[in-house]
Enzyme design. Structure first.
Site, PDB file in Angstrom:
ATOM      1  N   HIS A  27     -21.904  49.847 -81.064  1.00  0.00           N
ATOM      2  CA  HIS A  27     -23.289  49.603 -81.651  1.00  0.00           C
ATOM      3  C   HIS A  27     -23.218  49.896 -83.098  1.00  0.00           C
ATOM      4  O   HIS A  27     -21.917  50.423 -83.592  1.00  0.00           O
ATOM      5  CB  HIS A  27     -24.073  50.567 -80.818  1.00  0.00           C
ATOM      6  CG  HIS A  27     -24.275  51.843 -81.008  1.00  0.00           C
ATOM      7  ND1 HIS A  27     -23.033  52.453 -80.308  1.00  0.00           N
ATOM      8  CD2 HIS A  27     -24.717  52.974 -81.475  1.00  0.00           C
ATOM      9  CE1 HIS A  27     -22.983  53.778 -80.594  1.00  0.00           C
ATOM     10  NE2 HIS A  27     -24.162  54.130 -81.284  1.00  0.00           N
ATOM     11  N   HIS A  32     -24.526  52.764 -85.024  1.00  0.00           N
ATOM     12  CA  HIS A  32     -24.952  53.639 -85.834  1.00  0.00           C
ATOM     13  C   HIS A  32     -23.855  54.263 -86.313  1.00  0.00           C
ATOM     14  O   HIS A  32     -22.739  54.128 -85.990  1.00  0.00           O
ATOM     15  CB  HIS A  32     -25.494  54.935 -84.585  1.00  0.00           C
ATOM     16  CG  HIS A  32     -26.707  54.729 -83.912  1.00  0.00           C
ATOM     17  ND1 HIS A  32     -26.887  55.079 -82.732  1.00  0.00           N
ATOM     18  CD2 HIS A  32     -27.725  54.134 -84.664  1.00  0.00           C
ATOM     19  CE1 HIS A  32     -28.305  54.848 -82.610  1.00  0.00           C
ATOM     20  NE2 HIS A  32     -29.074  54.524 -83.666  1.00  0.00           N
ATOM     21  N   ASP A  56     -21.829  56.815 -86.876  1.00  0.00           N
ATOM     22  CA  ASP A  56     -20.628  57.487 -86.408  1.00  0.00           C
ATOM     23  C   ASP A  56     -19.894  56.577 -85.698  1.00  0.00           C
ATOM     24  O   ASP A  56     -18.727  57.070 -85.405  1.00  0.00           O
ATOM     25  CB  ASP A  56     -21.055  58.792 -85.642  1.00  0.00           C
ATOM     26  CG  ASP A  56     -22.088  58.385 -84.545  1.00  0.00           C
ATOM     27  OD1 ASP A  56     -23.029  57.611 -84.662  1.00  0.00           O
ATOM     28  OD2 ASP A  56     -21.923  59.181 -83.394  1.00  0.00           O
ATOM     29  N   HIS A  57     -20.234  55.376 -85.526  1.00  0.00           N
ATOM     30  CA  HIS A  57     -19.491  54.492 -84.710  1.00  0.00           C
ATOM     31  C   HIS A  57     -18.929  53.354 -85.708  1.00  0.00           C
ATOM     32  O   HIS A  57     -17.994  52.240 -85.179  1.00  0.00           O
ATOM     33  CB  HIS A  57     -20.129  53.866 -83.590  1.00  0.00           C
ATOM     34  CG  HIS A  57     -20.449  54.988 -82.484  1.00  0.00           C
ATOM     35  ND1 HIS A  57     -19.757  55.050 -81.538  1.00  0.00           N
ATOM     36  CD2 HIS A  57     -21.319  55.941 -82.433  1.00  0.00           C
ATOM     37  CE1 HIS A  57     -20.176  56.203 -80.752  1.00  0.00           C
ATOM     38  NE2 HIS A  57     -21.373  56.527 -81.402  1.00  0.00           N
ATOM     39  N   HIS A  89     -29.431  52.263 -74.917  1.00  0.00           N
ATOM     40  CA  HIS A  89     -29.213  53.125 -75.939  1.00  0.00           C
ATOM     41  C   HIS A  89     -30.564  52.481 -76.903  1.00  0.00           C
ATOM     42  O   HIS A  89     -30.820  51.351 -76.623  1.00  0.00           O
ATOM     43  CB  HIS A  89     -27.989  52.891 -76.587  1.00  0.00           C
ATOM     44  CG  HIS A  89     -27.778  54.014 -77.777  1.00  0.00           C
ATOM     45  ND1 HIS A  89     -27.872  55.287 -77.209  1.00  0.00           N
ATOM     46  CD2 HIS A  89     -27.305  54.152 -78.818  1.00  0.00           C
ATOM     47  CE1 HIS A  89     -27.502  56.068 -78.509  1.00  0.00           C
ATOM     48  NE2 HIS A  89     -27.023  55.418 -79.491  1.00  0.00           N
ATOM     49  N   ASP A  94     -22.366  55.548 -76.545  1.00  0.00           N
ATOM     50  CA  ASP A  94     -23.833  56.065 -76.261  1.00  0.00           C
ATOM     51  C   ASP A  94     -24.480  55.097 -75.433  1.00  0.00           C
ATOM     52  O   ASP A  94     -24.937  54.059 -75.677  1.00  0.00           O
ATOM     53  CB  ASP A  94     -24.276  55.801 -77.770  1.00  0.00           C
ATOM     54  CG  ASP A  94     -23.651  56.838 -78.807  1.00  0.00           C
ATOM     55  OD1 ASP A  94     -22.487  57.134 -78.400  1.00  0.00           O
ATOM     56  OD2 ASP A  94     -24.164  56.996 -79.830  1.00  0.00           O
ATOM     57  N   HIS A  98     -16.805  62.405 -77.943  1.00  0.00           N
ATOM     58  CA  HIS A  98     -18.183  62.192 -78.362  1.00  0.00           C
ATOM     59  C   HIS A  98     -18.873  63.289 -77.959  1.00  0.00           C
ATOM     60  O   HIS A  98     -20.098  63.447 -77.423  1.00  0.00           O
ATOM     61  CB  HIS A  98     -18.708  60.803 -78.061  1.00  0.00           C
ATOM     62  CG  HIS A  98     -19.933  60.587 -78.893  1.00  0.00           C
ATOM     63  ND1 HIS A  98     -21.105  60.880 -78.237  1.00  0.00           N
ATOM     64  CD2 HIS A  98     -20.131  59.618 -79.670  1.00  0.00           C
ATOM     65  CE1 HIS A  98     -22.022  60.459 -79.365  1.00  0.00           C
ATOM     66  NE2 HIS A  98     -21.321  59.617 -80.245  1.00  0.00           N
TER      67      HIS A  98
END
Length: 305
Positions: A63, A65, A67-68, A141, A208, A266
């Protein structure tokens, strides 16, 4: 070095810490190198881990976000800087195509590498490779997210002693594998007589998400499950609110699905001690478990017999 292993490039969640970089996981699988969720700093972590950009054959984002995915610009530009010769395929939720375009062209650079975008639109197969099939399933999510599952087809392992005993040599081995039977000196040799079943291996990557059917479908019977465990059970309400799992929930999934090796990762910055994740998960999962650490190399378990 194992031909099949997970190279952990980062284990943090929303915010990196002194000891945890943003996400990043390279699955080495024979000739394939699947880079999952490269967060900020992934390019540098690859250098620390001794992973060349040429090792990457696919980039898989769950996805959009930060941090990914904030490591995508550095990784993509490094592919061109190093003139990686082979095509690199990029998989990501189709709804975030505009975000991927911004990441891919975040700055000016000379694009030399052959990066082929293959957005994920629905559950099902994403790519078919000689090594196996990459599948995706939609997770639960706040933004659209997909988990990934890599499945190697079942096969057979030839038994040299049995082949020699029945006089099957050289090109005849290949003919027997294709036809399932072969006439040798007036006798019929069956493939089952000179080989044994070789179960294909399976890998799943779940980031997530709240608990949902897709998590169990992805994890079902895999040899290695890499799964987020952002929170501990004491903060399960927070996990549910923000669309995450606890270490206990991740372990319960592994136990229910017959996972052979569980890899927890994570981790929220609110928990500095990784031992707590191990203790919580071990209470419900008695199998092989690893609490991931940055730059660790975790082999895929040996093939089942």
């Amino acid at each position: 070095m194992s031909a099949r292993e997970l190279v952990v490039l980062g284990t943090a969640s929303q915010a990196p810490t002194r000891h945890r970089n943003h996400n990043g996981y390279l699955l080495r699988w024979d000739a394939e190198g699947l880079l999952f969720d490269p967060g900020e700093g992934t390019q540098r972590q690859m250098l620390f881990a001794g992973v060349a950009s040429s090792a990457v054959t696919r980039i898989c984002l769950t996805h959009f976000h930060g941090d990914h995915c904030l490591g995508v610009p550095g990784v993509v530009q490094r592919l061109s800087l190093d003139r990686v010769a082979h095509p690199v395929h990029a998989h990501y939720p189709a709804s975030g195509a505009h975000w991927f375009a911004r990441l891919r062209y975040a700055t000016a650079y000379r694009e030399v590498a052959d990066l082929r975008e293959e957005p994920v639109k629905a559950d099902g197969p994403v790519a078919v490779m000689p090594a196996g099939v990459l599948e995706a399933r939609r997770l639960d999510h706040p933004v659209e997210a997909f988990g990934y599952r890599f499945v190697e087809p079942d096969g057979r392992r030839m038994l040299p002693g049995q082949l020699e005993r029945r006089g099957v040599r050289g090109p005849d081995v290949g003919r027997l594998q294709q036809a399932g039977r072969l006439d040798v000196d007036g006798r019929t040799v069956l493939l089952d007589e000179v080989s044994e079943a070789r179960p294909g291996q399976k890998f799943a990557f779940v980031m997530d998400t709240r608990l949902c059917d897709a998590v169990y479908a992805l994890a079902d019977g895999v040899d290695m499950l890499v799964i987020e465990s952002t929170f501990l059970a004491e903060d399960e309400a927070l996990a549910r609110e923000y669309g995450h799992l606890t270490a206990r929930q991740a372990a319960e999934v592994a136990a229910a699905c017959g996972v052979r090796r569980l890899v927890l990762t994570h981790f929220s910055q609110r928990y500095p001690e990784s031992e707590r994740f191990a203790e919580e998960a071990a209470a419900v999962y008695g199998g092989d478990m690893v609490v991931a650490a940055d730059l660790a190399r975790i082999p895929v378990p040996p093939r089942r017999r």
